[in-house]
Design a protein around this motif. Structure first.
Motif, PDB file in Angstrom:
ATOM      1  N   ALA A 249       0.844  -1.203   0.000  1.00  0.00           N
ATOM      2  CA  ALA A 249       0.000   0.000   0.000  1.00  0.00           C
ATOM      3  C   ALA A 249       0.882   1.256   0.000  1.00  0.00           C
ATOM      4  O   ALA A 249       0.592   2.229  -0.697  1.00  0.00           O
ATOM      5  CB  ALA A 249      -0.936  -0.020   1.197  1.00  0.00           C
ATOM      6  N   GLY A 252       1.967   2.367  -3.237  1.00  0.00           N
ATOM      7  CA  GLY A 252       0.974   2.965  -4.133  1.00  0.00           C
ATOM      8  C   GLY A 252      -0.207   2.070  -4.479  1.00  0.00           C
ATOM      9  O   GLY A 252      -1.128   2.498  -5.177  1.00  0.00           O
ATOM     10  N   MET A 253      -0.193   0.809  -4.011  1.00  0.00           N
ATOM     11  CA  MET A 253      -1.325  -0.073  -4.329  1.00  0.00           C
ATOM     12  C   MET A 253      -2.521   0.314  -3.454  1.00  0.00           C
ATOM     13  O   MET A 253      -2.329   0.737  -2.308  1.00  0.00           O
ATOM     14  CB  MET A 253      -0.915  -1.528  -4.035  1.00  0.00           C
ATOM     15  N   LYS A 254      -3.758   0.149  -3.996  1.00  0.00           N
ATOM     16  CA  LYS A 254      -4.928   0.440  -3.175  1.00  0.00           C
ATOM     17  C   LYS A 254      -4.956  -0.558  -2.011  1.00  0.00           C
ATOM     18  O   LYS A 254      -4.623  -1.733  -2.212  1.00  0.00           O
ATOM     19  CB  LYS A 254      -6.200   0.293  -4.008  1.00  0.00           C
ATOM     20  N   PRO A 255      -5.372  -0.115  -0.771  1.00  0.00           N
ATOM     21  CA  PRO A 255      -5.286  -1.004   0.394  1.00  0.00           C
ATOM     22  C   PRO A 255      -5.956  -2.370   0.193  1.00  0.00           C
ATOM     23  O   PRO A 255      -5.404  -3.392   0.583  1.00  0.00           O
ATOM     24  CB  PRO A 255      -5.974  -0.199   1.498  1.00  0.00           C
ATOM     25  N   LYS A 256      -7.156  -2.387  -0.441  1.00  0.00           N
ATOM     26  CA  LYS A 256      -7.846  -3.683  -0.610  1.00  0.00           C
ATOM     27  C   LYS A 256      -7.066  -4.587  -1.572  1.00  0.00           C
ATOM     28  O   LYS A 256      -6.991  -5.807  -1.380  1.00  0.00           O
ATOM     29  CB  LYS A 256      -9.273  -3.474  -1.093  1.00  0.00           C
ATOM     30  N   GLN A 257      -6.500  -3.982  -2.600  1.00  0.00           N
ATOM     31  CA  GLN A 257      -5.695  -4.781  -3.548  1.00  0.00           C
ATOM     32  C   GLN A 257      -4.432  -5.294  -2.854  1.00  0.00           C
ATOM     33  O   GLN A 257      -4.014  -6.431  -3.057  1.00  0.00           O
ATOM     34  CB  GLN A 257      -5.276  -3.923  -4.741  1.00  0.00           C
ATOM     35  N   ALA A 258      -3.842  -4.436  -2.007  1.00  0.00           N
ATOM     36  CA  ALA A 258      -2.634  -4.837  -1.285  1.00  0.00           C
ATOM     37  C   ALA A 258      -2.952  -6.006  -0.354  1.00  0.00           C
ATOM     38  O   ALA A 258      -2.181  -6.963  -0.254  1.00  0.00           O
ATOM     39  CB  ALA A 258      -2.088  -3.649  -0.494  1.00  0.00           C
ATOM     40  N   TYR A 274      -7.179  -6.895   5.473  1.00  0.00           N
ATOM     41  CA  TYR A 274      -7.583  -5.490   5.312  1.00  0.00           C
ATOM     42  C   TYR A 274      -7.989  -4.911   6.679  1.00  0.00           C
ATOM     43  O   TYR A 274      -7.591  -3.803   7.065  1.00  0.00           O
ATOM     44  CB  TYR A 274      -8.730  -5.402   4.306  1.00  0.00           C
ATOM     45  N   LYS A 281      -3.484   1.681  11.038  1.00  0.00           N
ATOM     46  CA  LYS A 281      -3.316   2.979  10.315  1.00  0.00           C
ATOM     47  C   LYS A 281      -3.090   4.123  11.278  1.00  0.00           C
ATOM     48  O   LYS A 281      -3.635   4.154  12.351  1.00  0.00           O
ATOM     49  CB  LYS A 281      -4.564   3.254   9.477  1.00  0.00           C
TER      50      LYS A 281
END
Ligand code: SAM
Length: 281
Positions: A249, A252-258, A274, A281
């Motif tokens: 994340a 640069g990856m979106k959190p859900k994708q990460a 997630y 955070k």
């Protein structure tokens, strides 16, 4: 100790050349160059390979090298190499040596300190693995399981605890029985049955063993069975997965994708990872 610099000599060499597993346009430029360069091509079935080579516009002397003639074919090929010839080995499809002949020959040629050079190309197991949707991080290529159920189940027992993706080759007339044995011994794991790869009827059946079993009767063609590893054995702690997800994340990856990327092959779901990421955070 054997040290080989493949591109530093122009002497005799044994080239391991993969051929298409279906789609003939998957022949690479280097494959063509190599087949045109060599003096002799050793193949499993001279009729099969003769047709393929003709369609590729290659005309070379063919010699037979298969699992039942190695006592004559290996010394014959060694003699050619000792005379300074370049020899290619091909099988009916894919890589030689991968559930195909060639292993004894390679050992013998290395023993003689003659270069053995591999050309990249098609392989059914890897094609199936990368599109299976199952973990590709670590995997075991097993090839064919035994044709008899009792022995097949013993082989599966030995693989049961293995935490990495398993890849099997199977014949269409045995796939149903094999899947029943897989269900019984390994459980209702995620699988991918990849059929007729690179050909016009290419198909991927992705689901659990029981889901694929329901529809596999009468399936035809060449098949690769990819089976999820034993996830119960996966002891990666969630902290490790979350750290990886947070790093992705941060890159640069979106959190859900990460979360999805980091949890692949672990026992944790995307949502669990997630959720933990959000807490940190
Ligand atoms: N040397 C080959 C390779 O590198 O993939 C494998 C040869 S093995 C004798 C043949 C088996 O490979 C088939 O029974 C099938 O399980 C698998 N196979 C070969 N071509 C395939 C294809 N186009 N689609 C799916 N499986 C294939």
């Amino acid at each position: 100790m054997n040290r080989q610099k493949s591109f530093e000599s122009d002497g005799p060499s044994l080239y391991l050349v993969p051929t298409p597993i279906g789609n003939r346009s998957e022949v690479s430029t280097r494959t063509l160059e190599t087949l045109n360069l060599v003096d002799v091509i050793a193949c499993e079935d001279t009729r099969n390979s003769g047709q393929l080579l003709k369609s590729l516009g290659i005309s070379k002397p063919l010699i037979s090298h298969h699992e039942f003639n190695t006592t004559q074919s290996i010394p014959g090929i060694l003699k050619l190499l000792e005379e300074g010839k370049k020899v290619a080995v091909i099988s009916d499809a894919g890589y030689p040596l991968i559930s195909d002949p060639g292993a004894g020959l390679v050992e013998a040629v290395i023993e003689e300190e003659i270069p053995v050079i591999s050309i990249s190309g098609p392989n059914a197991a890897l094609d199936a693995l990368v599109a299976s949707g199952l973990s590709t991080k670590h995997y075991l290529y097993y090839g064919f399981l035994d044709a008899k159920s009792t022995k097949r189940k013993k082989e599966l027992e030995q693989l049961k605890a293995f935490p990495y993706t398993l890849i099997f080759y199977e014949a269409p007339h045995r796939i149903e029985d094999t899947l029943k044995d897989v269900l019984e011994v390994l459980g209702d794991r995620k699988i991918c049955l990849a059929r007729e790869l690179t050909k016009v009827h290419e198909e991927y059946l992705r689901g659990t063993v029981s889901e694929v079993l329901e529809i596999c009767e009468g399936l035809k063609g060449e098949m690769v069975l990819v089976v999820e590893g034993n996830t119960q054995q996966n002891t990666t702690p969630i902290e490790e997965v979350v750290v990886k997800a947070l790093a992705l994340a941060a890159d640069g990856m979106k959190p859900k994708q990460a979360a999805a990327a980091a949890c692949a092959g672990t026992r944790f779901s995307k949502n669990e990872v997630y959720g933990e990421m959000m807490k940190r955070k």
